[in-house]
Design a protein around this motif. Structure first.
Motif, PDB file in Angstrom:
ATOM      1  N   GLU A 167       0.217  -1.437 -15.715  1.00 54.63           N
ATOM      2  CA  GLU A 167      -0.859  -0.753 -15.002  1.00 54.63           C
ATOM      3  C   GLU A 167      -2.201  -1.359 -15.412  1.00 54.63           C
ATOM      4  O   GLU A 167      -2.573  -1.329 -16.588  1.00 54.63           O
ATOM      5  N   PRO A 168      -2.941  -1.925 -14.455  1.00 50.34           N
ATOM      6  CA  PRO A 168      -4.233  -2.524 -14.798  1.00 50.34           C
ATOM      7  C   PRO A 168      -5.217  -1.492 -15.357  1.00 50.34           C
ATOM      8  O   PRO A 168      -5.118  -0.296 -15.085  1.00 50.34           O
ATOM      9  N   ILE A 169      -6.171  -1.997 -16.141  1.00 48.84           N
ATOM     10  CA  ILE A 169      -7.282  -1.172 -16.601  1.00 48.84           C
ATOM     11  C   ILE A 169      -8.310  -1.100 -15.464  1.00 48.84           C
ATOM     12  O   ILE A 169      -8.573  -2.098 -14.802  1.00 48.84           O
ATOM     13  N   GLU A 170      -8.893   0.070 -15.238  1.00 49.96           N
ATOM     14  CA  GLU A 170      -9.855   0.201 -14.142  1.00 49.96           C
ATOM     15  C   GLU A 170     -11.243   0.539 -14.681  1.00 49.96           C
ATOM     16  O   GLU A 170     -11.412   1.426 -15.517  1.00 49.96           O
ATOM     17  N   LYS A 171     -12.238  -0.223 -14.214  1.00 50.20           N
ATOM     18  CA  LYS A 171     -13.628   0.056 -14.577  1.00 50.20           C
ATOM     19  C   LYS A 171     -14.545  -0.422 -13.462  1.00 50.20           C
ATOM     20  O   LYS A 171     -14.305  -1.492 -12.867  1.00 50.20           O
ATOM     21  N   TYR A 172     -15.568   0.344 -13.185  1.00 55.23           N
ATOM     22  CA  TYR A 172     -16.526   0.055 -12.116  1.00 55.23           C
ATOM     23  C   TYR A 172     -15.821  -0.111 -10.764  1.00 55.23           C
ATOM     24  O   TYR A 172     -16.262  -0.858  -9.901  1.00 55.23           O
ATOM     25  N   GLY A 173     -14.680   0.579 -10.607  1.00 52.32           N
ATOM     26  CA  GLY A 173     -13.945   0.494  -9.353  1.00 52.32           C
ATOM     27  C   GLY A 173     -13.097  -0.756  -9.217  1.00 52.32           C
ATOM     28  O   GLY A 173     -12.556  -1.019  -8.134  1.00 52.32           O
ATOM     29  N   VAL A 174     -12.958  -1.526 -10.298  1.00 54.91           N
ATOM     30  CA  VAL A 174     -12.188  -2.771 -10.274  1.00 54.91           C
ATOM     31  C   VAL A 174     -10.964  -2.625 -11.168  1.00 54.91           C
ATOM     32  O   VAL A 174     -11.073  -2.203 -12.329  1.00 54.91           O
ATOM     33  N   LYS A 175      -9.794  -2.962 -10.635  1.00 52.62           N
ATOM     34  CA  LYS A 175      -8.567  -2.988 -11.438  1.00 52.62           C
ATOM     35  C   LYS A 175      -8.487  -4.336 -12.149  1.00 52.62           C
ATOM     36  O   LYS A 175      -8.557  -5.383 -11.500  1.00 52.62           O
ATOM     37  N   ILE A 176      -8.319  -4.313 -13.478  1.00 52.55           N
ATOM     38  CA  ILE A 176      -8.458  -5.514 -14.288  1.00 52.55           C
ATOM     39  C   ILE A 176      -7.202  -5.764 -15.110  1.00 52.55           C
ATOM     40  O   ILE A 176      -6.659  -4.849 -15.728  1.00 52.55           O
ATOM     41  N   LEU A 177      -6.751  -7.020 -15.124  1.00 53.86           N
ATOM     42  CA  LEU A 177      -5.704  -7.452 -16.049  1.00 53.86           C
ATOM     43  C   LEU A 177      -6.107  -8.785 -16.670  1.00 53.86           C
ATOM     44  O   LEU A 177      -6.688  -9.645 -15.999  1.00 53.86           O
ATOM     45  N   SER A 178      -5.774  -8.944 -17.936  1.00 50.23           N
ATOM     46  CA  SER A 178      -6.087 -10.165 -18.673  1.00 50.23           C
ATOM     47  C   SER A 178      -5.094 -10.323 -19.808  1.00 50.23           C
ATOM     48  O   SER A 178      -4.642  -9.336 -20.394  1.00 50.23           O
ATOM     49  N   ILE A 179      -4.769 -11.569 -20.133  1.00 54.28           N
ATOM     50  CA  ILE A 179      -3.934 -11.814 -21.304  1.00 54.28           C
ATOM     51  C   ILE A 179      -4.658 -11.348 -22.564  1.00 54.28           C
ATOM     52  O   ILE A 179      -4.040 -11.060 -23.583  1.00 54.28           O
ATOM     53  N   GLY A 180      -6.004 -11.226 -22.457  1.00 47.49           N
ATOM     54  CA  GLY A 180      -6.787 -10.757 -23.596  1.00 47.49           C
ATOM     55  C   GLY A 180      -6.436  -9.348 -24.029  1.00 47.49           C
ATOM     56  O   GLY A 180      -6.705  -8.962 -25.169  1.00 47.49           O
ATOM     57  N   PHE A 181      -5.813  -8.567 -23.152  1.00 49.80           N
ATOM     58  CA  PHE A 181      -5.387  -7.219 -23.519  1.00 49.80           C
ATOM     59  C   PHE A 181      -4.155  -7.232 -24.427  1.00 49.80           C
ATOM     60  O   PHE A 181      -3.835  -6.232 -25.050  1.00 49.80           O
ATOM     61  N   PHE A 182      -3.450  -8.360 -24.459  1.00 46.79           N
ATOM     62  CA  PHE A 182      -2.155  -8.398 -25.139  1.00 46.79           C
ATOM     63  C   PHE A 182      -2.126  -9.309 -26.373  1.00 46.79           C
ATOM     64  O   PHE A 182      -1.099  -9.432 -27.018  1.00 46.79           O
ATOM     65  N   VAL A 183      -3.233  -9.958 -26.671  1.00 48.46           N
ATOM     66  CA  VAL A 183      -3.294 -10.844 -27.842  1.00 48.46           C
ATOM     67  C   VAL A 183      -4.461 -10.426 -28.721  1.00 48.46           C
ATOM     68  O   VAL A 183      -5.398  -9.751 -28.273  1.00 48.46           O
ATOM     69  N   ASP A 184      -4.423 -10.842 -29.971  1.00 44.76           N
ATOM     70  CA  ASP A 184      -5.507 -10.571 -30.915  1.00 44.76           C
ATOM     71  C   ASP A 184      -6.751 -11.322 -30.454  1.00 44.76           C
ATOM     72  O   ASP A 184      -6.733 -12.547 -30.321  1.00 44.76           O
ATOM     73  N   LYS A 185      -7.839 -10.607 -30.215  1.00 45.91           N
ATOM     74  CA  LYS A 185      -9.034 -11.248 -29.653  1.00 45.91           C
ATOM     75  C   LYS A 185      -9.654 -12.265 -30.611  1.00 45.91           C
ATOM     76  O   LYS A 185     -10.425 -13.127 -30.185  1.00 45.91           O
ATOM     77  N   GLY A 186      -9.312 -12.193 -31.893  1.00 45.98           N
ATOM     78  CA  GLY A 186      -9.867 -13.141 -32.848  1.00 45.98           C
ATOM     79  C   GLY A 186      -9.001 -14.351 -33.102  1.00 45.98           C
ATOM     80  O   GLY A 186      -9.367 -15.229 -33.887  1.00 45.98           O
ATOM     81  N   SER A 187      -7.839 -14.410 -32.442  1.00 49.10           N
ATOM     82  CA  SER A 187      -6.904 -15.510 -32.682  1.00 49.10           C
ATOM     83  C   SER A 187      -6.806 -16.404 -31.451  1.00 49.10           C
ATOM     84  O   SER A 187      -6.923 -15.931 -30.314  1.00 49.10           O
ATOM     85  N   ALA A 188      -6.566 -17.690 -31.702  1.00 56.63           N
ATOM     86  CA  ALA A 188      -6.379 -18.634 -30.606  1.00 56.63           C
ATOM     87  C   ALA A 188      -5.001 -18.444 -29.985  1.00 56.63           C
ATOM     88  O   ALA A 188      -4.029 -18.140 -30.690  1.00 56.63           O
TER      89      ALA A 188
END
Length: 360
Positions: A167-188
């Protein structure tokens, strides 16, 4: 010197195909009928698709391996023929039947503000009343979660007709998906091309996007396996190219346009957006300083016979909006209006592209 097929196979077993990490022999890429006539050796290498980006490099590597393993006397140059299991294919069925338009936002090079443009286009489309989704397809540099201030969000699975979807994240009326949701944001994210392509395919096909008027894809820079995976998986309505005015960016943008117009890809280019067009200091609102050159995007659009969708100036508020997670298109400022106008032009060009496709 006696040359025999096993000797050639042993040489080719030292060459690894970057797409899967296997050597050419174990990957089943060497055709069985190796032909040997004295010192002359010829054979075929089998690739999955006709525009595989590694064709030339693999042929050169195979030639080098044979000469190294067998001897410099062997005649191999120009005798390796590529064959293909298939051309670039796209799904015939509606992979995402609930989505009317899928727009790819691409750039020839990094650093031109493609993700900033993608975010603001998505927000502007949503503000205009369109049901909008945004997929961050930049596996190795996902920035959309930061630009919407949802870095800590973690999508959950929902069951639809007995199957689990993201299920995408929704903000400002936009449904959003990113691999950034599933990985450590500080790691390559250190993945081979195949892993990245599979991740993108999963985010596209296993997400609960629902009914959308527009799905905006923020693609990685350049031309890569991820781009090919996307055109193989879904039917794009069209592509939007982002560039800056300087020649080095325009040269790479031209390559991006050429990729989409390639007969094997055949995706309409809806237009060009020139970012960082000029700088206007707050204390001198009537002044324009063309830091990266003037009207490069306009000249490129004219030479490639595609529309110029808009010019976006260098404005502090755009940067601040991206850093704070509040895209400038949310505001009714001069810059916000620019993005809203661009979104309107994209919607019109998408409608034209859909009409042309229906007639064709």
């Amino acid at each position: 010197m006696t040359i025999y097929p096993k000797l050639i196979l042993d040489a080719l077993a030292t060459v690894r195909y970057p797409g899967n990490g296997k050597d050419l022999v174990s990957a089943g890429m060497v055709e069985d009928n190796i032909r040997i006539e004295g010192n002359k050796v010829s054979f075929s290498l089998i690739f999955d698709r006709s525009n595989d980006p590694f064709i030339r490099s693999m042929i050169r590597a195979a030639e080098t391996a044979v000469r190294t393993y067998v001897g410099e006397e062997v005649e191999i140059a120009g005798n390796i023929t590529p064959k293909f299991r298939r051309s670039v294919e796209r799904s015939d069925g509606p992979v995402l039947p609930g989505i009317k338009n899928i727009i790819a936002v691409a750039s020839g090079k990094g650093g031109v503000g493609k993700s900033t443009v993608s975010s603001n286009i998505a927000v502007a489309l949503a503000r205009a009343g369109y049901k909008t989704g945004l997929l961050d397809a930049d596996i190795f540099g996902p920035s959309i979660p930061k630009m919407f201030d949802v870095e800590e969000a973690r999508p959950v699975a929902v069951s639809i007709d007995g199957k689990d979807y993201i299920e995408p994240i929704e903000k400002y009326g936009v449904k959003i998906l990113s691999i950034g949701f599933f990985v450590d944001k500080g790691s390559a994210t250190v993945w081979r091309g195949g892993m990245a392509s599979n991740a993108i395919k999963q985010l596209i096909t296993e997400a609960a996007w629902g009914d959308l008027d527009f799905l905006v894809l923020d693609l990685p820079p350049g031309t890569s396996d991820i781009h090919l995976t996307i055109v193989q998986t879904i039917k794009l309505t069209g592509a939007v190219i982002v560039t800056t005015p300087q020649e080095v960016a325009l040269a790479d943008a031209r390559k991006g346009i050429d990729m989409f117009l390639n007969p094997h890809i055949n995706v309409p280019v809806l237009g060009i957006i020139e970012n960082m067009s000029w700088f206007t200091p707050a204390e001198l609102p009537e002044n324009r300083y063309y830091l990266f050159g003037k009207e490069g995007g306009k000249r490129l659009a004219e030479s490639m016979n595609v529309p110029l969708l808009g010019e976006v100036p260098i404005v502090q508020g755009i940067r601040e909006g991206g850093d704070s997670g509040e895209p400038i298109a949310l505001a009714d400022t001069a810059t916000g209006i620019i993005f809203n106008d661009i979104a309107g032009r994209i919607a019109k060009e998408a409608e034209k592209a859909a009409g042309n496709r229906a007639q064709g």
